[in-house]
Motif scaffolding. Structure first.
Motif, short mmCIF file in Angstrom:
data_model
loop_
_atom_site.label_atom_id
_atom_site.label_comp_id
_atom_site.label_asym_id
_atom_site.label_seq_id
_atom_site.Cartn_x
_atom_site.Cartn_y
_atom_site.Cartn_z
N UNK A 28 42.18 10.49 -42.64
CA UNK A 28 41.82 11.80 -43.20
C UNK A 28 40.51 11.72 -43.99
N UNK A 29 40.25 10.61 -44.63
CA UNK A 29 38.98 10.44 -45.33
C UNK A 29 37.82 10.42 -44.33
N UNK A 30 38.00 9.67 -43.26
CA UNK A 30 36.97 9.61 -42.22
C UNK A 30 36.74 10.99 -41.61
N UNK A 31 37.84 11.73 -41.39
CA UNK A 31 37.72 13.07 -40.84
C UNK A 31 36.94 14.00 -41.74
N UNK A 32 37.13 13.90 -43.06
CA UNK A 32 36.40 14.78 -43.97
C UNK A 32 34.92 14.45 -44.01
N UNK A 33 34.60 13.16 -43.96
CA UNK A 33 33.18 12.77 -43.91
C UNK A 33 32.54 13.37 -42.65
N UNK A 34 33.26 13.33 -41.55
CA UNK A 34 32.77 13.94 -40.32
C UNK A 34 32.58 15.44 -40.48
N UNK A 35 33.51 16.09 -41.17
CA UNK A 35 33.41 17.53 -41.39
C UNK A 35 32.19 17.87 -42.24
N UNK A 36 31.88 17.03 -43.22
CA UNK A 36 30.71 17.29 -44.05
C UNK A 36 29.42 17.17 -43.25
N UNK A 37 29.38 16.24 -42.33
CA UNK A 37 28.22 16.12 -41.45
C UNK A 37 28.12 17.34 -40.54
N UNK A 38 29.27 17.81 -40.04
CA UNK A 38 29.27 18.98 -39.17
C UNK A 38 28.77 20.21 -39.93
N UNK A 39 29.25 20.38 -41.16
CA UNK A 39 28.82 21.51 -41.97
C UNK A 39 27.32 21.45 -42.23
N UNK A 40 26.82 20.27 -42.56
CA UNK A 40 25.38 20.09 -42.79
C UNK A 40 24.59 20.44 -41.55
N UNK A 41 25.03 19.95 -40.41
CA UNK A 41 24.33 20.20 -39.15
C UNK A 41 24.34 21.68 -38.80
N UNK A 42 25.48 22.35 -39.06
CA UNK A 42 25.58 23.78 -38.77
C UNK A 42 24.59 24.58 -39.61
N UNK A 43 24.52 24.26 -40.89
CA UNK A 43 23.58 24.96 -41.77
C UNK A 43 22.14 24.72 -41.34
N UNK A 44 21.85 23.50 -40.97
CA UNK A 44 20.48 23.13 -40.61
C UNK A 44 20.01 23.80 -39.33
N UNK A 45 20.89 23.85 -38.33
CA UNK A 45 20.49 24.36 -37.02
C UNK A 45 20.63 25.87 -36.88
N UNK A 46 21.61 26.45 -37.60
CA UNK A 46 21.89 27.87 -37.38
C UNK A 46 21.54 28.75 -38.56
#
Length: 209
Positions: A28-46
């Motif tokens: 679950x910790x690894x999954x949240x780190x992945x989610x934070x990267x996804x959120x960052x990428x979403x903000x950056x690209x969209x």
């Protein structure tokens, strides 16, 4: 990989609950780190917001809170849930294991009982762990619960059909934990989206509890 699997089996045999708890917390910790990267990428690209122009910095406090949810709830409760569910279906409905009716009954009970409770507890816990008030947590749950339930409702039944049909009971939580790596990323991403416009399509916008 074979050595790792044998090591896991040995740990599971000697310390079943502890093994499930540790593996859940880590995933679950690894999954949240992945989610934070996804959120960052979403903000950056969209969204193209100024915050996204900065380097992605992992919120380790948040990741630790997510990990504690895996340690404290997913691991121990999941361990007893899957074993208890199997015994209950066999004794209460007298169904033969791995039959279509047996699998359908387990998938239905898992989706009706465990999944909604898991989501409700997750979003409530995440709100309280960040210092929000009870009214604020209620608003967050109202906003996030239904979208998450609908999205997961299209994924987890398929995952669990294969789980209950082909995976031995003692390995079912491990199977689920592997998918929880992605599920945690999904839930964390949903929780981080706040009052995103897409949530209103599911009826998950801000409103009174």
């Amino acid at each position: 990989m074979l050595k790792i699997w044998r090591w896991y089996e040995r740990c599971l045999s000697l310390h079943p609950v502890k093994t499930q708890v540790i593996s859940s917390g880590v995933l679950w910790a690894i999954g949240d780190v992945g989610a934070q990267y996804i959120t960052y990428s979403t903000k950056k690209k969209r969204l193209q917001c100024k915050e996204a122009e900065q380097e992605c910095k992992i919120d380790w406090k948040r990741a630790a809170a997510i990990s504690m949810f895996g340690f404290g709830f997913v691991g121990p409760v999941g361990h007893y849930w899957y074993e208890g569910l199997d015994r209950f279906i066999k004794s209460r409905f007298q169904l033969r294991p791995k039959t279509a009716t047996f699998v359908a009954a387990k998938v239905a009970m898992d989706g009706i009982i465990f999944s909604p409770f898991d989501l409700l507890l997750f979003f409530s816990y995440m709100g309280l762990s960040t210092g929000k008030t009870v009214p604020q947590v209620k608003e967050d749950v109202k906003r996030d619960f239904l979208p998450a339930l609908i999205l997961e409702g299209g994924i987890w039944p398929i995952v669990q059909i294969a789980n209950f049909r082909y995976v031995p009971v003692r390995y079912q939580l491990l199977y689920v934990n592997i998918f929880c790596l992605l599920d945690c990323a999904l839930l964390s991403w949903i929780e981080q989206q706040n009052d995103a416009p897409w949530k209103r399509r599911f009826g998950g916008g801000q409103g009174r509890w």
